[in-house]
Design a protein around this motif. Structure first.
Motif, mmCIF file in Angstrom:
data_model
loop_
_atom_site.group_PDB
_atom_site.id
_atom_site.type_symbol
_atom_site.label_atom_id
_atom_site.label_comp_id
_atom_site.label_asym_id
_atom_site.label_seq_id
_atom_site.Cartn_x
_atom_site.Cartn_y
_atom_site.Cartn_z
ATOM 1 N N SER A 66 1.049 -1.207 -0.441
ATOM 2 C CA SER A 66 0.112 0.311 -0.387
ATOM 3 C C SER A 66 1.051 1.266 -0.292
ATOM 4 N N PRO A 81 2.665 6.405 -4.904
ATOM 5 C CA PRO A 81 1.111 7.012 -4.323
ATOM 6 C C PRO A 81 -0.039 8.059 -5.693
ATOM 7 N N HIS A 115 -4.974 11.296 -6.934
ATOM 8 C CA HIS A 115 -4.113 10.506 -6.286
ATOM 9 C C HIS A 115 -4.698 9.393 -6.382
ATOM 10 N N LYS A 116 -6.098 9.629 -5.550
ATOM 11 C CA LYS A 116 -7.459 8.373 -6.297
ATOM 12 C C LYS A 116 -7.048 7.985 -6.595
ATOM 13 N N MET A 152 -4.615 5.194 -7.485
ATOM 14 C CA MET A 152 -4.556 3.611 -6.452
ATOM 15 C C MET A 152 -6.023 3.051 -6.999
ATOM 16 N N ARG A 161 -4.982 1.331 -9.649
ATOM 17 C CA ARG A 161 -4.340 0.257 -9.130
ATOM 18 C C ARG A 161 -4.721 -1.265 -8.463
ATOM 19 N N GLY A 216 -5.481 -0.645 -5.015
ATOM 20 C CA GLY A 216 -5.609 0.018 -4.396
ATOM 21 C C GLY A 216 -6.581 0.750 -3.332
ATOM 22 N N ASN A 217 -5.929 1.137 -1.934
ATOM 23 C CA ASN A 217 -6.773 2.481 -1.347
ATOM 24 C C ASN A 217 -6.762 4.029 -1.628
ATOM 25 N N LYS A 218 -6.869 4.857 -1.302
ATOM 26 C CA LYS A 218 -6.027 5.708 -1.604
ATOM 27 C C LYS A 218 -6.220 6.097 0.068
ATOM 28 N N TRP A 219 -4.870 7.333 0.481
ATOM 29 C CA TRP A 219 -4.257 7.222 1.518
ATOM 30 C C TRP A 219 -5.139 7.948 2.536
#
Length: 447
Positions: free
Chosen positions: A16, A20, A385-386, A389, A392, A394-397
């Motif tokens: 994760s 990013p 950024h979202k 992610m 990919r 994945g999850n946003k930070w």
């Protein structure tokens, strides 16, 4: 800094925490414009390059010298239906022979063995401590090996891309005759390697290919050690590869084959040669020095110049998201002034000139150059950024809510040296490697 801004090490950080803002695809593209996919962050050890060269030379020789035995084996073993099955199976077998040889001799009182870069030693230790040797198998199968997914993560897998790009093999492990004719000219002069190849050929043809299994050939570690060839094979491997230093002729071959004799690769290699062993690599200084030595080579000059032009922008964009991901960053008003300064630096750095921008770079620059209030700009950055992610899986930070508070989902702590925007800007950070760490490893192997 390396822990947070280079290709991820699974021992350091989780998936994760990787990239990013989707910048890796940008810097790797421009880095490989220079190195032509011959060097990567994981294909970085001259000794392992040479292991691959030797093992494939051995297999190529087996096909030339023992075609009938190879064909009989393909007919006998169900998992060996194609030449690619045979070659990858033999490569997995040879990789495990290397690992077991180094593991079993790493504590030898007679001669210290350099195990740096030898993969699977921990796995070998665990297995050796858990099972008797007559229950430990060395298997000639593409899905076998001490490592999980060894075909992709072992010596063969990590170096397959560069070996393909240097035209040793194609994707199905067919050999390019012209390349191997050149290899043959210096390999035959490496008498220790040729002696080892002879013993390994005998082990494979007379022992391995006569194993009594239907799916693929294998035998136990106990059987290997009982073989009269065992000691000679171990001695051969340790004589040829027991230290990270390989013969001069092999080093000169790699210097040429890796493209380090001309152009931007040579200019960067020469600058790395000026850095003391263990000293921090000042990427900006290395690239500036290389650029100064390429004034008479416009095409090569442009490759280095492009990286110098885009890296400040990429570093700022990477840092912005990592900074916002800190748990200590609570709300926008508290950091507004510092963010305005960073935004100004990002806008200035986004005015770079690149003759061949990749799509991701253009998209990122468009977001970072966008106008509007600080809040509007930040919302666009976080939406970008979202999207990265999401694409990919994945999850946003982090996100910004309607009350200008930051809500955190993930974040890797920044080193204290750059945990505020003023500290980061003072550091003049260069956060992406462009394979200079690999170049230093290769330099050390060549010298």
């Amino acid at each position: 800094m390396k822990e947070f801004f280079t290709i991820p090490d699974p021992d350091i950080t989780s998936e994760s925490s990787v990239d990013p803002m989707g910048i890796q695809v940008i810097w790797t593209h421009y880095g490989q414009e220079i190195f032509n996919e011959k060097l990567t962050t994981i294909a970085n050890d001259l000794r392992v390059f040479t292991f691959n060269l030797f093992h494939n030379h051995l297999i190529n020789s087996l096909y030339k010298n023992y075609p009938e035995q190879i064909q009989e084996a393909k007919n006998r073993y169900k998992a060996w239906s194609t030449d690619a099955d045979v070659k990858t199976g033999l490569l997995m077998f040879l990789e495990d022979v290397v690992t077991w040889t180094f593991y079993l001799h790493s504590e030898s009182a007679e001669k210290k063995v350099d195990t740096v870069g030898i993969l699977g030693l921990t796995k070998a230790k665990v297995k050796h401590n858990s099972y008797p040797e007559d229950q430990i198998f060395l298997e000639a199968y593409k899905r076998a090996g001490l490592l999980k997914n060894q075909i992709n993560l072992g010596m063969t897998g990590r170096y397959k891309g560069p070996m393909i790009n240097m035209e040793f093999i194609d994707r199905s492990f067919s050999y390019y005759p012209k390349t191997w004719e050149h290899v043959e000219r210096f390999m035959t002069k490496w008498s220790q390697a040729m002696g080892l190849e002879l013993k390994l050929s005998e082990l494979i043809i007379d022992k391995l290919l006569k194993s009594n299994y239907k799916d693929y050939p294998r035998f136990t570690l106990a059987e290997v050690k009982r073989s009269k060839l065992y000691k000679e094979v171990c001695t051969g491997y340790l004589s040829c590869f027991g230290s990270s230093k390989v013969p001069k002729a092999v080093r000169e071959y790699w210097r040429d084959k890796l493209g380090l004799l001309s152009g931007a690769p040579k200019a960067l290699y020469d600058q790395i040669a000026l850095v003391n062993n263990g000293e921090y690599i000042d990427h900006s200084k290395i690239f500036s020095g290389a650029r100064a030595n390429l004034k008479n080579e416009p095409a090569e000059f442009e490759k280095v110049e492009t990286i110098i032009n885009i890296e400040p922008f990429l570093s700022h964009a990477e840092y912005l998201l990592r900074y916002l991901g800190q748990q200590s960053v609570k709300n926008l008003p508290d950091i507004q002034n510092d963010l305005m300064i960073l935004r100004k630096e990002i806008t200035a750095a986004a005015m770079f000139i690149v003759h061949k921008p990749v799509t991701r770079l253009s998209e990122l620059a468009q977001v970072m150059r966008s106008e509007g209030t600080l809040t509007e700009w930040l919302i666009r950055v976080l939406e970008y950024h979202k999207k990265i992610m999401d694409d990919r899986g994945g999850n946003k930070w982090v996100e910004l809510d309607g009350l200008n508070n930051f809500k955190h989902y993930f974040g890797v702590p920044l080193p204290k040296e750059i945990n505020t925007i003023p500290k980061y800007l003072d550091s003049k950070g260069w956060l992406h490697t462009y394979y200079l760490g690999t170049v230093r490893n290769i330099f050390e192997g060549l010298n």
